[in-house]
Design a protein around this motif. Structure first.
Motif, mmCIF file in Angstrom:
data_model
loop_
_atom_site.group_PDB
_atom_site.id
_atom_site.type_symbol
_atom_site.label_atom_id
_atom_site.label_comp_id
_atom_site.label_asym_id
_atom_site.label_seq_id
_atom_site.Cartn_x
_atom_site.Cartn_y
_atom_site.Cartn_z
ATOM 1 N N THR A 31 0.842 -1.203 0.000
ATOM 2 C CA THR A 31 0.000 0.000 0.000
ATOM 3 C C THR A 31 0.880 1.257 0.000
ATOM 4 O O THR A 31 0.506 2.269 -0.571
ATOM 5 C CB THR A 31 -0.964 0.006 1.201
ATOM 6 O OG1 THR A 31 -0.277 -0.442 2.368
ATOM 7 C CG2 THR A 31 -2.162 -0.869 0.941
ATOM 8 N N GLY A 32 2.076 1.165 0.618
ATOM 9 C CA GLY A 32 3.000 2.307 0.590
ATOM 10 C C GLY A 32 3.386 2.645 -0.851
ATOM 11 O O GLY A 32 3.332 3.802 -1.265
ATOM 12 N N LEU A 35 0.388 4.087 -2.696
ATOM 13 C CA LEU A 35 0.119 5.468 -2.298
ATOM 14 C C LEU A 35 1.164 6.415 -2.881
ATOM 15 O O LEU A 35 0.825 7.503 -3.351
ATOM 16 C CB LEU A 35 0.079 5.588 -0.764
ATOM 17 C CG LEU A 35 -1.132 4.947 -0.083
ATOM 18 C CD1 LEU A 35 -0.895 4.817 1.420
ATOM 19 C CD2 LEU A 35 -2.401 5.770 -0.341
ATOM 20 N N ARG A 36 2.424 5.985 -2.870
ATOM 21 C CA ARG A 36 3.480 6.846 -3.450
ATOM 22 C C ARG A 36 3.227 7.053 -4.945
ATOM 23 O O ARG A 36 3.412 8.150 -5.471
ATOM 24 C CB ARG A 36 4.875 6.256 -3.199
ATOM 25 C CG ARG A 36 5.413 6.587 -1.806
ATOM 26 C CD ARG A 36 6.850 6.116 -1.613
ATOM 27 N NE ARG A 36 6.938 4.668 -1.540
ATOM 28 C CZ ARG A 36 6.717 3.963 -0.426
ATOM 29 N NH1 ARG A 36 6.433 4.568 0.699
ATOM 30 N NH2 ARG A 36 6.814 2.648 -0.431
ATOM 31 N N MET A 53 1.437 11.101 4.814
ATOM 32 C CA MET A 53 2.599 10.224 4.619
ATOM 33 C C MET A 53 3.894 10.939 4.967
ATOM 34 O O MET A 53 4.769 10.365 5.616
ATOM 35 C CB MET A 53 2.647 9.749 3.163
ATOM 36 C CG MET A 53 1.515 8.830 2.805
ATOM 37 S SD MET A 53 1.476 8.476 1.047
ATOM 38 C CE MET A 53 2.871 7.350 0.888
ATOM 39 N N GLU A 57 2.455 9.566 9.518
ATOM 40 C CA GLU A 57 1.210 9.061 10.123
ATOM 41 C C GLU A 57 0.502 8.131 9.137
ATOM 42 O O GLU A 57 0.916 8.001 7.993
ATOM 43 C CB GLU A 57 0.308 10.255 10.478
ATOM 44 C CG GLU A 57 0.893 11.063 11.625
ATOM 45 C CD GLU A 57 0.311 12.459 11.699
ATOM 46 O OE1 GLU A 57 -0.715 12.705 11.058
ATOM 47 O OE2 GLU A 57 0.923 13.287 12.390
ATOM 48 N N VAL A 59 -2.473 6.881 6.681
ATOM 49 C CA VAL A 59 -3.540 7.327 5.790
ATOM 50 C C VAL A 59 -4.836 6.656 6.262
ATOM 51 O O VAL A 59 -4.795 5.604 6.919
ATOM 52 C CB VAL A 59 -3.164 6.917 4.344
ATOM 53 C CG1 VAL A 59 -4.275 7.189 3.357
ATOM 54 C CG2 VAL A 59 -1.872 7.625 3.916
ATOM 55 N N GLY A 85 2.762 -4.159 4.282
ATOM 56 C CA GLY A 85 2.395 -2.842 4.821
ATOM 57 C C GLY A 85 0.895 -2.638 4.909
ATOM 58 O O GLY A 85 0.417 -1.534 5.123
ATOM 59 N N ARG A 88 -2.731 -2.337 8.502
ATOM 60 C CA ARG A 88 -1.924 -1.636 9.510
ATOM 61 C C ARG A 88 -2.761 -1.210 10.704
ATOM 62 O O ARG A 88 -2.226 -0.592 11.629
ATOM 63 C CB ARG A 88 -1.313 -0.392 8.876
ATOM 64 C CG ARG A 88 0.181 -0.481 8.579
ATOM 65 C CD ARG A 88 0.530 0.822 7.911
ATOM 66 N NE ARG A 88 1.892 1.206 7.860
ATOM 67 C CZ ARG A 88 2.697 1.045 6.809
ATOM 68 N NH1 ARG A 88 2.290 0.384 5.767
ATOM 69 N NH2 ARG A 88 3.906 1.535 6.833
ATOM 70 N N GLN A 92 -8.503 -2.189 9.396
ATOM 71 C CA GLN A 92 -8.051 -2.707 8.103
ATOM 72 C C GLN A 92 -8.013 -4.238 8.109
ATOM 73 O O GLN A 92 -8.339 -4.887 7.112
ATOM 74 C CB GLN A 92 -6.665 -2.165 7.749
ATOM 75 C CG GLN A 92 -6.642 -0.666 7.454
ATOM 76 C CD GLN A 92 -5.246 -0.139 7.172
ATOM 77 O OE1 GLN A 92 -4.336 -0.879 6.799
ATOM 78 N NE2 GLN A 92 -5.058 1.162 7.342
ATOM 79 N N ARG A 139 12.940 8.553 -0.298
ATOM 80 C CA ARG A 139 11.630 8.737 0.332
ATOM 81 C C ARG A 139 11.691 9.872 1.349
ATOM 82 O O ARG A 139 12.598 9.913 2.165
ATOM 83 C CB ARG A 139 11.201 7.432 1.029
ATOM 84 C CG ARG A 139 10.714 6.381 0.066
ATOM 85 C CD ARG A 139 10.390 5.101 0.775
ATOM 86 N NE ARG A 139 9.496 5.259 1.919
ATOM 87 C CZ ARG A 139 8.908 4.253 2.541
ATOM 88 N NH1 ARG A 139 9.114 3.017 2.121
ATOM 89 N NH2 ARG A 139 8.120 4.467 3.561
#
Ligand code: AMP
Length: 203
Positions: A31-32, A35-36, A53, A57, A59, A85, A88, A92, A139
């Motif tokens: 998911t990281g 999202l990126r 992000m 924190e 999302v 990831g 979390r 979820q 990052r």
């Protein structure tokens, strides 16, 4: 095979997931990374997620659950996937449980990479250095300050999943402080024992 890799930032989830992709030909659903990609593409989701992000924190559950629900219906996930990831939070975890149950499937196993917190910030800073040296983008959240917040978020919101999956009989811990090949060997052993346990119902 459907599995979750669980562990704090810097535990090695991404590295191990990549090896599993190569060996088992199932996709890594990070998911990281998703999202990126959304931030980079400037989508509505990306705009909503960026500041959160950058601060280390989490999302909102609503955003990540929607991303994952859409992703697991794609053809390359039919034989399984590695969740890296995600989930979390307990919400979820409940959501992914429902998503899978609706599709008549289940998780085979949840692998926790057990690590020593003191080593993690060093790993994260090394990752940033290596990306920079390789001319890759660094990052924004791979700094000592943001890392502290990411680790706090992990303990507050993600660590309770250890008990959650333990109670479901899904959790297996692996020593994430061993060298990368030794961790991979342990992960493969776990998978050999657990493969097929997620084949329920319609499948
Ligand atoms: P990662 O690449 O897994 O370290 O994730 C980077 C950042 O993306 C996290 O610090 C969060 O801000 C966000 N993120 C990734 N996955 C999730 C998730 N499952 N729930 C909430 N936020 C997430």
């Amino acid at each position: 095979m459907r599995l979750i890799l669980l562990g704090p930032p810097g535990a090695g989830k991404g590295t191990q997931a990549q090896r599993l992709v190569d060996k088992h030909r199932i996709p890594q659903l990070s998911t990281g990374d998703m999202l990126r990609a959304a931030v980079k593409a400037g989508t509505e989701v990306g705009r909503r997620a960026k500041a959160v992000m950058d601060a280390g924190e989490l999302v909102s559950d609503e955003i990540v659950n929607a991303i994952v629900a859409e992703r697991i219906d794609q053809a390359d996930c039919a034989r399984g996937f590695i969740l890296d990831g995600y989930p979390r939070t307990l919400a979820q975890a409940d959501a992914v449980g429902r998503m899978l149950a609706e599709r008549g499937i289940d998780l085979d196993v949840v692998i926790e990479l057990v690590v020593d917190d003191k080593a993690l910030v060093g790993r994260i800073l090394r990752r940033a250095e290596e990306a920079k040296a390789a001319g890759q983008p660094v990052r924004k959240d791979d700094t000592a300050e943001v890392f502290d917040e990411r680790l706090r978020e992990y303990y507050k919101k993600t660590a309770p999943l250890i008990g959650y999956y333990y109670a479901k009989g899904k959790l297996v811990g692996v020593d994430g402080m061993a060298d990368i090949d030794a961790v991979t060997a342990q992960v493969e052993k776990v998978l050999a024992r657990h493969a097929g346990r997620g084949l329920v119902g319609a499948e």
